[in-house]
Scaffold this motif. Sequence first.
Motif, mmCIF file in Angstrom:
data_model
loop_
_atom_site.group_PDB
_atom_site.id
_atom_site.type_symbol
_atom_site.label_atom_id
_atom_site.label_comp_id
_atom_site.label_asym_id
_atom_site.label_seq_id
_atom_site.Cartn_x
_atom_site.Cartn_y
_atom_site.Cartn_z
ATOM 1 N N SER A 222 -5.630 56.033 55.859
ATOM 2 C CA SER A 222 -6.592 57.122 55.663
ATOM 3 C C SER A 222 -6.370 58.227 56.701
ATOM 4 N N ARG A 223 -6.198 57.841 57.949
ATOM 5 C CA ARG A 223 -5.958 58.811 59.017
ATOM 6 C C ARG A 223 -4.654 59.574 58.778
ATOM 7 N N ALA A 224 -3.635 58.863 58.284
ATOM 8 C CA ALA A 224 -2.346 59.515 58.021
ATOM 9 C C ALA A 224 -2.477 60.561 56.927
ATOM 10 N N VAL A 225 -3.173 60.211 55.845
ATOM 11 C CA VAL A 225 -3.346 61.162 54.739
ATOM 12 C C VAL A 225 -4.195 62.346 55.195
ATOM 13 N N ALA A 226 -5.214 62.072 56.011
ATOM 14 C CA ALA A 226 -6.075 63.156 56.508
ATOM 15 C C ALA A 226 -5.290 64.164 57.338
ATOM 16 N N LYS A 227 -4.317 63.700 58.110
ATOM 17 C CA LYS A 227 -3.514 64.622 58.917
ATOM 18 C C LYS A 227 -2.545 65.417 58.056
ATOM 19 N N LEU A 228 -2.117 64.829 56.932
ATOM 20 C CA LEU A 228 -1.249 65.570 56.010
ATOM 21 C C LEU A 228 -2.010 66.703 55.326
ATOM 22 N N TYR A 229 -3.295 66.449 55.032
ATOM 23 C CA TYR A 229 -4.087 67.418 54.268
ATOM 24 C C TYR A 229 -5.399 67.722 54.996
ATOM 25 N N PRO A 230 -5.344 68.451 56.111
ATOM 26 C CA PRO A 230 -6.567 68.732 56.879
ATOM 27 C C PRO A 230 -7.550 69.636 56.139
ATOM 28 N N ASP A 231 -7.073 70.423 55.187
ATOM 29 C CA ASP A 231 -7.949 71.336 54.445
ATOM 30 C C ASP A 231 -8.275 70.804 53.054
ATOM 31 N N ARG A 232 -8.195 69.508 52.877
ATOM 32 C CA ARG A 232 -8.401 68.894 51.559
ATOM 33 C C ARG A 232 -9.817 69.153 51.046
ATOM 34 N N GLU A 233 -9.944 69.185 49.726
ATOM 35 C CA GLU A 233 -11.251 69.241 49.081
ATOM 36 C C GLU A 233 -11.625 67.878 48.513
ATOM 37 N N ASP A 234 -10.646 67.183 47.919
ATOM 38 C CA ASP A 234 -10.909 65.854 47.377
ATOM 39 C C ASP A 234 -10.982 64.838 48.517
ATOM 40 N N VAL A 235 -11.676 63.751 48.257
ATOM 41 C CA VAL A 235 -11.877 62.744 49.291
ATOM 42 C C VAL A 235 -10.650 61.823 49.392
ATOM 43 N N ILE A 236 -10.545 61.155 50.534
ATOM 44 C CA ILE A 236 -9.549 60.090 50.705
ATOM 45 C C ILE A 236 -10.273 58.779 50.464
ATOM 46 N N ARG A 237 -9.853 58.070 49.423
ATOM 47 C CA ARG A 237 -10.546 56.831 49.070
ATOM 48 C C ARG A 237 -9.511 55.720 48.897
ATOM 49 N N ILE A 238 -9.602 54.717 49.758
ATOM 50 C CA ILE A 238 -8.714 53.568 49.708
ATOM 51 C C ILE A 238 -9.492 52.389 49.139
ATOM 52 N N THR A 239 -8.906 51.693 48.179
ATOM 53 C CA THR A 239 -9.530 50.490 47.650
ATOM 54 C C THR A 239 -8.948 49.275 48.357
ATOM 55 N N LEU A 240 -9.827 48.393 48.803
ATOM 56 C CA LEU A 240 -9.415 47.138 49.414
ATOM 57 C C LEU A 240 -9.581 46.048 48.358
ATOM 58 N N ALA A 241 -8.462 45.403 47.971
ATOM 59 C CA ALA A 241 -8.541 44.326 46.984
ATOM 60 C C ALA A 241 -9.381 43.186 47.532
ATOM 61 N N MET A 242 -10.222 42.601 46.677
ATOM 62 C CA MET A 242 -11.194 41.615 47.137
ATOM 63 C C MET A 242 -11.211 40.411 46.188
ATOM 64 N N ASN A 243 -11.089 39.225 46.746
ATOM 65 C CA ASN A 243 -11.075 37.970 45.999
ATOM 66 C C ASN A 243 -12.493 37.642 45.520
ATOM 67 N N GLN A 244 -12.667 37.470 44.206
ATOM 68 C CA GLN A 244 -13.996 37.219 43.643
ATOM 69 C C GLN A 244 -14.351 35.734 43.545
ATOM 70 N N ARG A 245 -13.432 34.846 43.942
ATOM 71 C CA ARG A 245 -13.658 33.413 43.752
ATOM 72 C C ARG A 245 -14.887 32.912 44.521
ATOM 73 N N GLY A 246 -15.083 33.414 45.735
ATOM 74 C CA GLY A 246 -16.209 32.946 46.542
ATOM 75 C C GLY A 246 -17.539 33.227 45.883
ATOM 76 N N ALA A 247 -17.714 34.458 45.404
ATOM 77 C CA ALA A 247 -18.986 34.821 44.778
ATOM 78 C C ALA A 247 -19.204 34.054 43.477
ATOM 79 N N LEU A 248 -18.109 33.730 42.787
ATOM 80 C CA LEU A 248 -18.213 32.979 41.542
ATOM 81 C C LEU A 248 -18.350 31.478 41.778
ATOM 82 N N GLY A 249 -18.110 31.041 43.018
ATOM 83 C CA GLY A 249 -18.197 29.628 43.333
ATOM 84 C C GLY A 249 -17.075 28.795 42.736
#
Length: 423
Positions: A222-249
Amino acid sequence: MNRALFSEYRSLYSSDRKHPTVIRIRIRMRDLIDPDCMRHAVDMTMTRYPYLCVELKTGEDNRWEYIENKRPVVITNSLSGAELNSEASNYHIISFSWKDNWIVMDVSHAVTDGTGAYTVVRTFLYYYCSERYHATISADGVRLSGDEITAEEWDDPVLKATDLPTPPRHEMPPSINPVIAAHLEDDTEPTVYSIAIDEKEFMRFNIENDGSPATMIALLLSRAVAKLYPDREDVIRITLAMNQRGALGVPSAHQSLVGGVFLEYKDMLKDWPIERQATAYRGMVFAQTRDEVVLSGVASMKGINQMLMSKASDQERLGIINAINGMTERLITATVSYVGKAGFRDSEDYIRDFRLWTSSTGTSMLLEVSAVGGRFTIDFLQPFSSPIYVDAFLAELEANGIKYDLQDVQKLDLPNVRLPWSP
């Protein structure tokens, strides 16, 4: 025995020759591969995973189903592998290959995810290393031939899930599109940059800065992309993959059970020290990994698959998937995926490199993080060849005193999955 599909629909309809939904695990061993030991290890491994020994076909009412496949799982002497669910792979959705001291496993991402793929590799390495090196390999945490296969491991938990919370409706602003932002529309060569970081050193950095491996890598990107585009209008959004097995039991379920946590690099964060930024990102993760939030994501997945199955034609289903994937592409700059420590135990003594490749979503980037043999390997997967984002990410590592080794740069080569229809 035929088995109807459910959770697999979205992944299968998202797969095409340009972006096949396939997990490719590449392992460089200490020594040259012994093909006889490999054949025996694959055969023993597949007796433990009968739900992966299937052929994908069309059943009644144009519903796809798995047919038991008793043909041998294919092993090719190459690094390119075989087209899955085709004659080349004996119509299996999994195959193996080898060349020199490299072993490759390819498996359809529709049938499992990184967690499930690691489980299969753990079994394979147990049998291969035991025979190849005449070694006593610990079976602790390894699924072996002859084990009882429980209903929890076999059955689809998303299909069985009831009383799921209603997914919330909320609008998110568009994120930076890495292709459009860097004017890479004509650069269409999928490429993977493999970066190694010492595990102990990186964990020390995380402890000092209130981070965890995947969250910190997402923050550094995120920091790297922000430095590439300091005048950006769109947001920087990173998705973190998440294991659903725990919540499903269902910790031993084999299906592809992956949700996502959205990490947004807000303007208010940019002037904060990295420790405070990491704390903010960890807070976002905590808020979005509570069981009720995870299960609302499961409800959304279930609704999509039910909608796909309600359509009579492949073209109708494709239209739905294309619309969903297009919307997803607009909301994500990149995804970071980390299964956790591989846990190959004694087998790691014989491993020199470990890579995990798969296709990213549309024009977004995907960072697959593996922890094997005392180091983190980041496979930086992108649908273009330009190093602009990799260079910015490496500069961010360097600026924070994180030593790295850019191991190699390769064309992202994944086998196709032959589907029961032709678009």
